[in-house]
Design a protein around this motif. Structure first.
Motif, short mmCIF file in Angstrom:
data_model
loop_
_atom_site.label_atom_id
_atom_site.label_comp_id
_atom_site.label_asym_id
_atom_site.label_seq_id
_atom_site.Cartn_x
_atom_site.Cartn_y
_atom_site.Cartn_z
N UNK A 79 0.82 -1.21 0.00
CA UNK A 79 0.00 0.00 0.00
C UNK A 79 0.85 1.26 0.00
N UNK A 80 1.83 1.33 0.89
CA UNK A 80 2.70 2.51 0.96
C UNK A 80 3.97 2.15 1.72
N UNK A 81 5.00 2.96 1.51
CA UNK A 81 6.25 2.76 2.24
C UNK A 81 6.04 2.92 3.74
N UNK A 82 5.16 3.81 4.12
CA UNK A 82 4.89 4.05 5.53
C UNK A 82 4.24 2.82 6.18
N UNK A 83 3.26 2.25 5.49
CA UNK A 83 2.60 1.04 6.01
C UNK A 83 3.60 -0.11 6.08
N UNK A 84 4.45 -0.22 5.06
CA UNK A 84 5.45 -1.29 5.05
C UNK A 84 6.39 -1.16 6.23
N UNK A 85 6.89 0.05 6.48
CA UNK A 85 7.82 0.26 7.58
C UNK A 85 7.17 0.04 8.94
N UNK A 109 3.61 -11.40 -9.47
CA UNK A 109 4.70 -10.59 -8.89
C UNK A 109 5.29 -11.18 -7.61
N UNK A 110 6.02 -12.31 -7.70
CA UNK A 110 6.44 -13.03 -6.49
C UNK A 110 7.53 -12.35 -5.68
N UNK A 111 7.96 -11.16 -6.10
CA UNK A 111 8.87 -10.37 -5.25
C UNK A 111 8.24 -9.01 -4.95
N UNK A 112 6.94 -8.97 -4.81
CA UNK A 112 6.26 -7.70 -4.51
C UNK A 112 6.81 -7.06 -3.23
N UNK A 113 7.37 -7.85 -2.35
CA UNK A 113 7.96 -7.34 -1.11
C UNK A 113 9.11 -6.37 -1.39
N UNK A 114 9.61 -6.34 -2.63
CA UNK A 114 10.67 -5.41 -3.03
C UNK A 114 10.15 -4.01 -3.35
N UNK A 115 8.85 -3.82 -3.37
CA UNK A 115 8.28 -2.56 -3.88
C UNK A 115 8.87 -1.33 -3.21
N UNK A 116 9.17 -1.41 -1.92
CA UNK A 116 9.68 -0.25 -1.19
C UNK A 116 11.12 -0.46 -0.72
N UNK A 117 11.86 -1.31 -1.42
CA UNK A 117 13.20 -1.71 -0.95
C UNK A 117 14.18 -0.54 -0.88
N UNK A 118 13.97 0.49 -1.67
CA UNK A 118 14.89 1.64 -1.66
C UNK A 118 14.47 2.71 -0.66
#
Length: 266
Positions: free
Chosen positions: A132-138, A176-185
């Motif tokens: 959803x967002x980098x903030x939610x991911x973090x 997209x089996x590496x969707x977890x990379x979406x906010x990697x940077x």
């Protein structure tokens, strides 16, 4: 090489655009594509509460028959110009496997194609939409203990999606089996998940899944790579996993995005 784009969203996507189906098809024909697959986000399973603010991750169940009718109509309209498939992108949500199997049993006969994707992760019986967002991911990383823990949970969930019996109408492709990379940077930590991705791809080969070679990540500023990354596309190809390009377009502008950058890997 046949030009196919088999991960495309539609006006039925509640978080997408209202771009017309006809405009997607006309662009695909103009761009020389021979086959496209509309794979709208399937309705979420009954009892599951969408954790996104607008609760707009999947289409409403009451719109599903309208969706099928709209795709059938456009297929007939362009039957002499391009192959159009009627598909869905189905969420694999841990704890809702039976509901998902029931949904596919009910509607699977109306599908030409389908993708199985992980967007939601379960932790302590609550769910988070990790793309959803980098903030939610973090924030989720804080809850589970670390960014590495998010990656571990994500790949464990993808593995379950590969191994779960979803019945005779199970989707054909892992999305997209590496969707977890979406906010990697977006966070100052480098995680080497190469072995985990290789494990997932080997499981896909063993259990006869196709790979959604998804170009959308190349346009995400905190990702800048496809899902999965180039070296893993090459690895999947070496295993003999069928590779299927998908732009994951939610707008006509995004249709076929970055195809030229990826096609040599296909």
């Amino acid at each position: 090489m046949l030009k196919q784009d088999k991960h495309i969203h539609t006006p039925f996507c509640p978080h997408g655009s209202q771009d017309a189906l006809q405009d997607y098809v006309e662009k695909a024909i103009k761009s020389g594509f021979t086959e496209i697959s509309f794979t709208e986000h399937a309705p979420l399973p009954p009892g599951f509460v969408d954790p996104t603010p607008e609760q707009d991750s999947g289409m409403k169940l009451e719109l599903l028959e309208d969706y099928f009718h709209a795709i059938s109509t456009i297929k007939h309209q362009y039957q002499n110009d391009i192959t159009i498939l009627c598909g869905l992108e189905v969420d694999f949500i841990e704890g809702f496997e039976q509901q998902t199997k029931d949904f596919l049993t009910t509607y699977g006969s109306q599908l030409d194609d389908a993708i199985l994707s992980v967007h939601f992760l379960r932790h302590k019986n609550t769910y988070t939409c990790i793309d959803f967002s980098a903030e939610v991911f973090s924030q989720f990383a804080l809850e589970v203990g670390s960014y590495q823990a998010v990656y571990d949970l994500y790949y464990a969930t993808v593995e379950k999606s590969i191994l779960t019996d979803l019945g005779p109408y199970r989707p054909k492709r892992i999305g997209h089996p590496t969707l977890v990379h979406k906010f990697q940077l977006s966070f100052e930590e480098t995680i080497d998940d190469t072995k985990q991705i290789e494990h997932i791809l080997r499981l896909m080969k063993t259990h006869e899944w196709e790979l959604d070679v998804n170009s959308a990540g190349l346009s995400k500023p905190d990702c800048l790579e496809p899902y999965p990354p180039y070296e893993m596309i090459t690895f999947a190809k070496s295993l003999g996993v069928p590779l299927v390009f998908g732009s994951d377009a939610h707008t006509v502008k995004g249709l076929h995005q970055n195809f030229e950058r990826i096609k040599e890997k296909l």
